[in-house]
Design a protein around this motif. Structure first.
Motif, PDB file in Angstrom:
ATOM      1  N   SER A  44       0.834  -1.200   0.000  1.00 41.29           N
ATOM      2  CA  SER A  44       0.000   0.000   0.000  1.00 41.29           C
ATOM      3  C   SER A  44       0.868   1.249   0.000  1.00 41.29           C
ATOM      4  CB  SER A  44      -0.924   0.004   1.219  1.00 41.29           C
ATOM      5  OG  SER A  44      -0.169  -0.066   2.425  1.00 41.29           O
ATOM      6  N   ARG A  70       5.167   3.530  -8.213  1.00 37.74           N
ATOM      7  CA  ARG A  70       4.339   4.740  -8.324  1.00 37.74           C
ATOM      8  C   ARG A  70       3.330   4.610  -9.457  1.00 37.74           C
ATOM      9  NH1 ARG A  70       7.499   9.482 -10.869  1.00 37.74           N
ATOM     10  NH2 ARG A  70       7.124   8.069 -12.626  1.00 37.74           N
ATOM     11  N   ASP A  71       3.779   4.145 -10.608  1.00 36.60           N
ATOM     12  CA  ASP A  71       2.903   4.040 -11.764  1.00 36.60           C
ATOM     13  C   ASP A  71       1.828   2.972 -11.572  1.00 36.60           C
ATOM     14  OD1 ASP A  71       4.463   6.010 -12.851  1.00 36.60           O
ATOM     15  OD2 ASP A  71       5.566   4.681 -14.212  1.00 36.60           O
ATOM     16  N   GLY A  73       0.305   2.552  -8.743  1.00 34.18           N
ATOM     17  CA  GLY A  73      -0.641   3.067  -7.767  1.00 34.18           C
ATOM     18  C   GLY A  73      -0.217   2.926  -6.326  1.00 34.18           C
ATOM     19  N   ARG A  75       1.721   4.170  -3.080  1.00 31.98           N
ATOM     20  CA  ARG A  75       2.222   5.444  -2.580  1.00 31.98           C
ATOM     21  C   ARG A  75       3.689   5.272  -2.208  1.00 31.98           C
ATOM     22  NH1 ARG A  75      -0.166   9.399   2.227  1.00 31.98           N
ATOM     23  NH2 ARG A  75       0.959  11.260   1.519  1.00 31.98           N
ATOM     24  N   VAL A 293      -1.769  -2.850  -3.385  1.00 29.64           N
ATOM     25  CA  VAL A 293      -1.659  -2.946  -4.841  1.00 29.64           C
ATOM     26  C   VAL A 293      -0.603  -3.997  -5.172  1.00 29.64           C
ATOM     27  CG1 VAL A 293      -0.984  -1.724  -6.943  1.00 29.64           C
ATOM     28  CG2 VAL A 293      -2.328  -0.532  -5.184  1.00 29.64           C
TER      29      VAL A 293
END
Length: 318
Positions: A44, A70-71, A73, A75, A293
């Motif tokens: 996450s 990052r790409d 999703g 953080r 993610v």
């Protein structure tokens, strides 16, 4: 799951996060070697730390993984391609007027604008040199001595000293944390040495303890330190700072600060303030992650072949 990525020898700094009684979120402390061997991770949030201890190709690969996360999703915190390390950071802070002291590459045999100065390695956070050099002759002699003993001046810095003692021979170092956009006060420490690091037990007076407690409650330097973090491109870390003749002096911003579990002093008010500060830090960390993610990281083979051997595995060099 929040992943903290660190070097193998410095995961101990995260003990206070892992074992905190206030933590209500899953956390994993991973090494860069582990990260670079993964094809996919579930996270996450991912915090990149210890950037000043990485070799160049590790720093470059970390920056690539940062972008993949990052790409996808996740953080992410502390972009390895943008974070300023010690020399670049201190030079930038001086140029911006945040600091008024200067730092110089020792190998260039500098002539500082003001004295005293001291030597410090650009990498890591230990203070290997424990004396102030009062003039140019003392600096030149020290540099000669260091080289004669077999220590290269490369990656060594000459720094103008900037910390006014709080009383005769006693110095104080302040700290503040940043987690995302939140600025959190840390406890300052006092030592009978210009190179304040851990604090010296039994040295602080009751009045000094009360000053520290009041500072942690009011957090008066938060917005004064925010521009330093912004200039450094650091969104997770701890700034160490002090004052020289009333002027703010930022000494470093550590992306892998040691997180403790308790204060451990003789002053109950100080211990309570430290506990409140640690609780606020842990609770703020718990708010940085979103939904987990699954992100593909898949490092390049070129970099994997240069990783340190693990479990006896030997990786060939092309």
């Amino acid at each position: 799951m929040i992943h903290f990525i660190t070097t193998a020898d410095h995961a101990y700094t995260l003990k206070g996060i892992r074992k905190s009684p206030y933590r209500r979120f899953p956390v994993a402390c991973r090494t860069y070697d582990w990260l670079f061997r993964q094809r996919r991770i579930v996270a996450s949030a991912c915090v990149f730390t210890d950037l000043d201890r990485l070799r160049y190709f590790e720093l470059a690969e970390a920056a690539k993984v940062y972008r993949r996360l990052r790409d996808a999703g996740v953080r992410v915190f502390n972009d390895p391609a943008r974070v300023l390390l010690r020399f670049d950071l201190l030079s930038t802070l001086q140029r911006l007027g945040i600091n008024d002291y200067r730092v110089y590459p020792a190998a260039q045999r500098p002539r500082p604008e003001r004295f005293p100065v001291f030597l410090k390695c650009e990498e890591g956070h230990s203070q290997h040199f424990d004396r102030l050099l009062e003039d140019q002759a003392a600096l030149d002699a020290c540099l000669d001595e260091v080289q004669a003993e077999g220590a290269p001046l490369t990656r060594m810095l000459v720094t103008e000293f900037a910390n006014t003692p709080v009383r005769d021979g006693v110095y104080r170092r302040h700290t503040i944390y940043r987690v995302g956009d939140v600025m959190l006060p840390g406890n300052s420490v006092i030592e009978g040495s210009p190179f304040v690091k851990y604090g010296q037990r039994g040295l602080s007076t009751d009045a000094e303890f009360e000053e520290i407690v009041a500072e942690m409650a009011s957090n008066p330097y938060a917005e004064r330190l925010r521009p330093a973090f912004e200039a450094a491109n650091i969104d997770y870390g701890r700034a160490d700072f002090g004052f020289c003749d009333g002027r703010l002096a930022v000494y470093e911003i550590n992306t892998n600060p040691s997180i403790g579990l308790k204060g451990g002093s003789r002053h109950d008010g100080f211990n309570a303030a430290v506990d409140r500060g640690l609780r606020a830090l842990i609770e703020t960390l718990g708010e940085i992650g979103g939904e987990p993610v699954s992100a593909r990281v898949a490092p390049s083979l070129w970099h994997v072949t240069r990783l340190r051997p693990v479990f006896g595995l030997r990786l060939s060099q092309p």
